[in-house]
Design an enzyme around this catalytic site. Structure first.
Site, mmCIF file in Angstrom:
data_model
loop_
_atom_site.group_PDB
_atom_site.id
_atom_site.type_symbol
_atom_site.label_atom_id
_atom_site.label_comp_id
_atom_site.label_asym_id
_atom_site.label_seq_id
_atom_site.Cartn_x
_atom_site.Cartn_y
_atom_site.Cartn_z
ATOM 1 N N PHE A 96 -15.299 42.928 -5.443
ATOM 2 C CA PHE A 96 -16.209 42.769 -6.338
ATOM 3 C C PHE A 96 -16.117 41.049 -6.520
ATOM 4 O O PHE A 96 -16.881 40.499 -7.786
ATOM 5 C CB PHE A 96 -15.843 43.218 -7.902
ATOM 6 C CG PHE A 96 -14.388 42.895 -8.225
ATOM 7 C CD1 PHE A 96 -13.924 41.620 -8.699
ATOM 8 C CD2 PHE A 96 -13.385 43.946 -7.924
ATOM 9 C CE1 PHE A 96 -12.795 41.611 -8.959
ATOM 10 C CE2 PHE A 96 -12.089 43.542 -8.287
ATOM 11 C CZ PHE A 96 -11.759 42.517 -8.803
ATOM 12 N N ARG A 116 -3.519 38.821 -24.388
ATOM 13 C CA ARG A 116 -3.701 40.108 -23.385
ATOM 14 C C ARG A 116 -3.823 41.247 -24.498
ATOM 15 O O ARG A 116 -4.665 41.976 -23.967
ATOM 16 C CB ARG A 116 -2.660 39.980 -22.216
ATOM 17 C CG ARG A 116 -2.465 38.949 -21.372
ATOM 18 C CD ARG A 116 -3.560 38.776 -20.404
ATOM 19 N NE ARG A 116 -3.896 40.145 -19.653
ATOM 20 C CZ ARG A 116 -4.535 40.299 -18.366
ATOM 21 N NH1 ARG A 116 -5.183 39.315 -18.137
ATOM 22 N NH2 ARG A 116 -4.689 41.304 -17.754
ATOM 23 N N LYS A 145 -16.767 35.058 -21.834
ATOM 24 C CA LYS A 145 -17.582 35.255 -20.823
ATOM 25 C C LYS A 145 -19.075 35.086 -21.142
ATOM 26 O O LYS A 145 -19.506 35.537 -22.160
ATOM 27 C CB LYS A 145 -17.221 36.406 -20.150
ATOM 28 C CG LYS A 145 -15.862 36.520 -19.516
ATOM 29 C CD LYS A 145 -15.347 37.454 -18.575
ATOM 30 C CE LYS A 145 -13.768 37.362 -18.071
ATOM 31 N NZ LYS A 145 -13.604 38.533 -17.031
ATOM 32 N N GLU A 158 -4.187 27.576 -14.872
ATOM 33 C CA GLU A 158 -5.620 27.596 -15.282
ATOM 34 C C GLU A 158 -5.983 26.404 -16.324
ATOM 35 O O GLU A 158 -7.148 26.058 -16.420
ATOM 36 C CB GLU A 158 -5.840 28.977 -16.016
ATOM 37 C CG GLU A 158 -5.718 30.195 -15.055
ATOM 38 C CD GLU A 158 -5.739 31.617 -15.385
ATOM 39 O OE1 GLU A 158 -5.859 31.823 -16.696
ATOM 40 O OE2 GLU A 158 -5.583 32.294 -14.360
ATOM 41 N N ARG A 201 -12.251 43.362 -25.879
ATOM 42 C CA ARG A 201 -12.911 44.290 -24.905
ATOM 43 C C ARG A 201 -13.816 45.405 -25.356
ATOM 44 O O ARG A 201 -14.725 45.758 -24.944
ATOM 45 C CB ARG A 201 -12.378 44.159 -23.723
ATOM 46 C CG ARG A 201 -11.976 43.086 -22.765
ATOM 47 C CD ARG A 201 -11.001 43.068 -21.956
ATOM 48 N NE ARG A 201 -10.953 41.976 -20.890
ATOM 49 C CZ ARG A 201 -10.169 41.687 -19.956
ATOM 50 N NH1 ARG A 201 -9.008 42.248 -19.899
ATOM 51 N NH2 ARG A 201 -10.256 40.467 -18.921
ATOM 52 N N TYR A 261 -10.826 31.903 -9.625
ATOM 53 C CA TYR A 261 -10.414 33.317 -9.288
ATOM 54 C C TYR A 261 -10.114 33.543 -7.617
ATOM 55 O O TYR A 261 -10.192 34.467 -7.106
ATOM 56 C CB TYR A 261 -11.849 34.101 -9.459
ATOM 57 C CG TYR A 261 -12.069 34.466 -10.926
ATOM 58 C CD1 TYR A 261 -10.992 35.264 -11.705
ATOM 59 C CD2 TYR A 261 -13.237 34.125 -11.638
ATOM 60 C CE1 TYR A 261 -11.505 35.575 -12.827
ATOM 61 C CE2 TYR A 261 -13.490 34.694 -12.965
ATOM 62 C CZ TYR A 261 -12.579 35.490 -13.608
ATOM 63 O OH TYR A 261 -12.887 35.935 -14.956
ATOM 64 N N THR A 279 -8.704 45.649 -18.972
ATOM 65 C CA THR A 279 -9.770 45.105 -18.134
ATOM 66 C C THR A 279 -11.021 45.891 -18.503
ATOM 67 O O THR A 279 -12.090 45.299 -18.703
ATOM 68 C CB THR A 279 -9.371 44.915 -16.828
ATOM 69 O OG1 THR A 279 -8.122 44.244 -16.687
ATOM 70 C CG2 THR A 279 -10.300 44.547 -15.814
ATOM 71 N N HIS A 300 -11.653 36.318 -20.516
ATOM 72 C CA HIS A 300 -10.648 36.313 -19.862
ATOM 73 C C HIS A 300 -9.398 35.545 -20.476
ATOM 74 O O HIS A 300 -9.585 34.829 -21.377
ATOM 75 C CB HIS A 300 -10.860 35.180 -18.637
ATOM 76 C CG HIS A 300 -9.716 34.537 -17.781
ATOM 77 N ND1 HIS A 300 -9.140 35.320 -16.823
ATOM 78 C CD2 HIS A 300 -8.766 33.458 -17.978
ATOM 79 C CE1 HIS A 300 -8.127 34.711 -16.214
ATOM 80 N NE2 HIS A 300 -7.803 33.692 -17.052
ATOM 81 N N ASN A 349 -16.568 41.767 -19.114
ATOM 82 C CA ASN A 349 -15.833 42.488 -20.320
ATOM 83 C C ASN A 349 -15.546 41.411 -21.228
ATOM 84 O O ASN A 349 -14.296 41.646 -21.730
ATOM 85 C CB ASN A 349 -14.433 43.167 -19.561
ATOM 86 C CG ASN A 349 -13.596 41.914 -18.569
ATOM 87 O OD1 ASN A 349 -14.193 40.720 -18.430
ATOM 88 N ND2 ASN A 349 -12.728 42.251 -17.749
HETATM 89 P P1 IDP Z 1 -7.985 40.798 -15.966
HETATM 90 O O1 IDP Z 1 -9.044 39.983 -16.306
HETATM 91 O O2 IDP Z 1 -7.698 41.897 -17.187
HETATM 92 O O3 IDP Z 1 -6.786 40.133 -15.799
HETATM 93 P P2 IDP Z 1 -8.338 41.307 -13.134
HETATM 94 O O4 IDP Z 1 -7.961 42.682 -12.299
HETATM 95 O O5 IDP Z 1 -7.488 40.009 -12.956
HETATM 96 O O6 IDP Z 1 -8.507 41.636 -14.630
HETATM 97 O O7 IDP Z 1 -9.679 41.044 -12.757
HETATM 98 C C1 IDP Z 1 -10.432 39.825 -12.997
HETATM 99 C C2 IDP Z 1 -11.771 39.998 -13.620
HETATM 100 O O8 IDP Z 1 -12.551 40.507 -12.338
HETATM 101 C C3 IDP Z 1 -11.864 40.968 -14.548
HETATM 102 O O9 IDP Z 1 -11.737 40.589 -16.017
HETATM 103 C C4 IDP Z 1 -13.310 41.541 -14.415
HETATM 104 O O10 IDP Z 1 -14.296 40.495 -15.120
HETATM 105 C C5 IDP Z 1 -13.470 41.619 -13.127
HETATM 106 N N1 IDP Z 1 -13.286 42.907 -12.596
HETATM 107 C C6 IDP Z 1 -11.967 43.414 -12.252
HETATM 108 N N2 IDP Z 1 -12.149 44.640 -11.690
HETATM 109 C C7 IDP Z 1 -13.433 44.849 -11.541
HETATM 110 C C8 IDP Z 1 -14.234 45.828 -10.612
HETATM 111 O O11 IDP Z 1 -13.617 46.835 -10.254
HETATM 112 N N3 IDP Z 1 -15.371 45.662 -10.685
HETATM 113 C C9 IDP Z 1 -16.087 44.140 -11.036
HETATM 114 N N4 IDP Z 1 -15.338 43.459 -11.532
HETATM 115 C C10 IDP Z 1 -14.199 43.555 -11.782
HETATM 116 MG MG MG Z 2 -6.533 38.847 -14.271
#
Ligand code: IDP
Ligand code: MG
Length: 141
Positions: free
Chosen positions: A59, A87, A11, A128, A104, A51, A93, A117, A114
Site C-alpha cells: 500500500f 496512540r 491527515k 519524526e 479514528r 514513511y 489503525t 498519524h 484513518n
Molecule cells: P499506524 O498509523 O497505526 O501506526 P501503520 O501500520 O504504521 O499504522 O501504517 C501506517 C499507515 O499506513 C496507516 O496509518 C494507514 O494510513 C496506512 N495503512 C496501513 N495499513 C494499510 C492497508 O492495509 N492498506 C492501506 N493503507 C494502510
Molecule cells: Mg505506524
C-alpha cells in the site's frame, strides 16, 4: 513515565471534513498540549522519507498518494506519557477496529484514510519531530 513530546499528523481526509478543531479537542480533553503546529502540503519525496519503514508494503504508493492529496496539519504534542497516550486517543489503525470515542473511530474512513498519524515509540517520535520541525519551533509546554 514523565513528560514526553510526540509527533502527530491530521491527515488530508480529516482536514477535508473540517475536523481540525474536533481532533485537537480530543487531544486537549485527554491532557495533551499542542507544542508546535503547521498546516502544509507535503512534498512527495519528504512523505516517502517519512514513511520509509513501509517502502516495501503493497500500500506504500497509495499511502503516499493519499498523504500528498491535500494539506495536512503537522503537530508536536506534549504531556505525561504523550507517545502512548496519543496512540490510545487515536485508536486502532483500522477505524473499524478502533474503540468508540477514539479519533479514528469518529473521523477515519478506512484503514488508509484513518484521519491521524502518531509516533509509535520514543525513537520514532524523535526521528519524526526532527524531520518536520526545527528545535526552536517546539515550545516548552
Ligand atoms: P499506524 O498509523 O497505526 O501506526 P501503520 O501500520 O504504521 O499504522 O501504517 C501506517 C499507515 O499506513 C496507516 O496509518 C494507514 O494510513 C496506512 N495503512 C496501513 N495499513 C494499510 C492497508 O492495509 N492498506 C492501506 N493503507 C494502510
Ligand atoms: Mg505506524
Amino acid at each position: 513515565m514523565g513528560k514526553e513530546q510526540t509527533f502527530s499528523i491530521i491527515k488530508p481526509n480529516a482536514i477535508k471534513k473540517n475536523a481540525i478543531g474536533a481532533i485537537i479537542k480530543k487531544f486537549e480533553d485527554n491532557g495533551l498540549k499542542v507544542a508546535a503546529a503547521k498546516l502544509v502540503q507535503l512534498e512527495r519525496g519528504k512523505c516517502e522519507e517519512f514513511y520509509a519503514e513501509h517502502k516495501e508494503r503493497p500500500f506504500f504508493g497509495e499511502l503516499v498518494d493519499f498523504m500528498t492529496s491535500g494539506p495536512v496539519m503537522l503537530m508536536a504534542l506534549s504531556g505525561e506519557g504523550a507517545i502512548m497516550k496519543n496512540r490510545e486517543i487515536m485508536g486502532a489503525t483500522n477505524p473499524k477496529d478502533a474503540a468508540p470515542g477514539t479519533i479514528r473511530a469518529e473521523f477515519g474512513d478506512n484503514v488508509g484514510e484513518n484521519a491521524v498519524h502518531g509516533s509509535d515509540s520514543a525513537a520514532s517520535a524523535q526521528r519524526e519531530l526532527a524531520l518536520f520541525f526545527e528545535k526552536s519551533e517546539l515550545v516548552n509546554i
